[in-house]
Design an enzyme around this catalytic site. Structure first.
Site, PDB file in Angstrom:
ATOM      1  N   GLY A 101     -45.124 -19.191  10.642  1.00  0.00           N
ATOM      2  CA  GLY A 101     -46.239 -18.425  10.082  1.00  0.00           C
ATOM      3  C   GLY A 101     -47.125 -19.289   9.195  1.00  0.00           C
ATOM      4  O   GLY A 101     -46.692 -20.323   8.683  1.00  0.00           O
ATOM      5  N   LYS A 130     -36.316 -29.889  16.094  1.00  0.00           N
ATOM      6  CA  LYS A 130     -35.834 -29.686  14.723  1.00  0.00           C
ATOM      7  C   LYS A 130     -34.412 -30.232  14.571  1.00  0.00           C
ATOM      8  O   LYS A 130     -34.063 -30.816  13.532  1.00  0.00           O
ATOM      9  CB  LYS A 130     -35.915 -28.195  14.366  1.00  0.00           C
ATOM     10  N   LYS A 168     -43.219 -31.019  14.248  1.00  0.00           N
ATOM     11  CA  LYS A 168     -41.826 -31.376  14.580  1.00  0.00           C
ATOM     12  C   LYS A 168     -41.741 -32.179  15.868  1.00  0.00           C
ATOM     13  O   LYS A 168     -40.946 -33.105  15.981  1.00  0.00           O
ATOM     14  CB  LYS A 168     -40.960 -30.116  14.685  1.00  0.00           C
ATOM     15  N   THR A 201     -54.093 -21.540  12.188  1.00  0.00           N
ATOM     16  CA  THR A 201     -53.456 -20.619  11.235  1.00  0.00           C
ATOM     17  C   THR A 201     -52.909 -21.368  10.017  1.00  0.00           C
ATOM     18  O   THR A 201     -53.104 -20.952   8.876  1.00  0.00           O
ATOM     19  CB  THR A 201     -52.290 -19.886  11.940  1.00  0.00           C
TER      20      THR A 201
HETATM   21  N1  HSE Z   1     -42.422 -21.242  17.317  1.00  0.00           N
HETATM   22  C1  HSE Z   1     -41.513 -21.512  16.242  1.00  0.00           C
HETATM   23  C2  HSE Z   1     -40.597 -20.327  16.030  1.00  0.00           C
HETATM   24  C3  HSE Z   1     -42.187 -21.833  14.946  1.00  0.00           C
HETATM   25  O1  HSE Z   1     -40.655 -19.345  16.757  1.00  0.00           O
HETATM   26  O2  HSE Z   1     -39.786 -20.395  15.122  1.00  0.00           O
HETATM   27  C4  HSE Z   1     -42.746 -23.205  14.928  1.00  0.00           C
HETATM   28  O3  HSE Z   1     -41.753 -24.166  15.131  1.00  0.00           O
END
Ligand code: HSE
Length: 445
Positions: free
Chosen positions: A321, A219, A119, A28
């Site tokens: 996204g 993160k 990340k 994506t």
């Molecule tokens: N899966 C993560 C979220 C996005 O739901 O924010 C990618 O880190």
């Protein structure tokens, strides 16, 4: 103090020179990067100072039909693509850790700058990646690794480089924010809202990394490292997910004027012995309904930074996204490509402060403790005495009739994790206490 030895900036290729790009991954995010890059070539040429050309796109199966890409660019040999002399910048959007690590290290060791959205890779292997980038005198950019489109890595690395960051607190996972927000607005259960998040495509088929907090912990490690000029890795982050949060917890929070969010909390503090330390943690957190983070709804992300001179800042937007992630990747790509054309490097890893990571038991916060107890004379004072014995001061106590007894909610002032854990253990031993329903941390007051 750690001693990173910066390599002299390499001379650029010269204004107008073409910059070759290798794109690793065509999922994506890879598709969005490729589309936006090739749709806006003229703009990129102006912003970089020379044209960019995609030399190849590495995928796992090059025979599979892929929309929107020249099939002659597809290759299964990522190593050969990276090693090409006409590749200057490698963009890694594969995901996972081991294979991307191998590729990113190969790229850096080969003198290519790297842009990654990964990340997990950056949080687990920042030291080795930064050392490889320094040794080769190239750039390693990863804005998209934290909260996708929201600029937060750049502000911490550059805009706040002259300030002293005290804390970073953020909603950095959209899936869990969607689930908690939906539970809050509908009163539904965790399982039902996880199913809804899966149906709408927010949650992955295996949602573990999101709902157990692992994604947010990566993160948090990146944010803490940048904010405190100290290497904080994934394993240094305390992590608790949202799968045990019940509709009753959400309702109790609402009654008390809070909303429950999965927060990444990174702090710099001075301990009782006067030693400055840092901590990073991810857990469900009660946030007052009037706090800016409380109004972050659906799958949006937000990062709240407090710095000594700047004061409080909040960064808000799309944290996941294809297009939002591609926006951050392409911003980094412009920076890396510009440096290839004109020479110089972006700011590298800064770990000079090298502050100790606090033991989790020494971290201090406030707590909301929800108990099911017998409703008889002296119960409240027995429970309160256990808090007092551990030097924990109570800020509020609420009681209501519940299931042939009482539900007692105790909100504390700031206390250490160790003291709170000892108190909860002692409270559980009291005959009048039927159960400890939940212990949820409280931030933002
Ligand atoms: N899966 C993560 C979220 C996005 O739901 O924010 C990618 O880190």
């Amino acid at each position: 103090m750690s001693t990173a030895v910066p390599t002299s900036p390499k001379a650029g290729k010269g204004a107008g020179a073409e910059v070759g790009i290798a794109l690793l991954g065509y999922g994506t995010v890879g598709q969005a990067v490729y589309r936006l890059l090739t749709e806006n070539t003229e703009d990129f040429t102006h912003r970089i100072g020379g044209p960019v050309a995609v030399r190849g796109v590495a995928v796992s199966d090059a025979s599979k039909p892929r929309e929107g890409v020249d099939p002659s660019l597809l290759t299964e040999d990522a190593h050969a693509l990276i090693a090409r002399d006409d590749v200057d910048v490698v963009v890694e959007v594969i995901g996972g850790i081991d294979y991307p690590r191998e590729l990113v290290l190969a790229a850096l060791n080969n003198g290519k700058s790297v842009v990654t959205a990964n990340k997990a890779l950056v949080a687990a292997h920042s030291a080795e990646l930064a050392e490889a980038a320094d040794a080769a005198g190239v750039d390693l950019y990863f804005e998209a690794a934290v909260a996708a489109a929201i600029p937060v890595v750049g502000p911490l690395r550059r805009s706040l480089a002259g300030d002293k960051v005290k804390s970073v607190m953020g909603i950095v996972n959209g899936t869990t924010n969607f689930i908690l927000d939906a539970m809050d607005s509908t009163g539904a259960s965790y399982d039902d809202m996880l199913a809804e998040a899966t149906r709408l495509g927010y949650a992955e088929a295996d949602p573990t990394a999101d709902v157990e907090g692992h994604d947010a912990a990566s993160k948090a490690a990146i944010l803490a490292s940048l904010a405190f000029h100290t290497r904080v890795s994934y394993d240094d982050v305390y992590c608790e997910g949202i799968s045990s949060i019940t509709a009753e917890d959400i309702e109790a929070a609402r009654t008390a004027g809070y909303v429950i969010k999965l927060l990444a909390v990174c702090e710099r503090f001075t301990d009782d012995a006067g030693v400055e330390k840092v901590s990073a943690r991810v857990h469900p957190t009660l946030v007052p309904r009037d706090h800016p983070l409380a109004s972050v709804s659906k799958s949006f992300n937000a990062v709240f930074v407090e710095a000594e001179a700047a004061g409080r800042l909040m960064f808000y937007g799309n944290g996941a996204g294809g297009n939002p992630t591609a926006s951050a990747v392409l911003g980094d790509l412009v920076g890396a490509a510009r440096n290839k054309v004109h020479g110089g490097r972006a700011p590298g890893e800064s770990t000079y402060a090298n502050l100790p990571i606090a033991e989790f038991g020494d971290v201090r916060t406030r707590y909301h403790v929800d108990l099911h107890v017998e409703d008889r004379v002296g119960v409240l004072s027995e429970i309160a005495s256990k808090f007092a014995l551990n030097q924990i001061s109570l800020s509020a106590v609420r009681q209501e009739e519940f299931n042939e007894g009482a539900r007692l909610v105790v909100v504390t002032h700031e206390a250490s994790e160790n003291d709170l854990a000892a108190t909860v253990d002692a409270v559980k031993q009291l005959p009048a206490v039927k159960s400890v329903n939940s212990v949820i941390r409280l931030e933002g007051e």
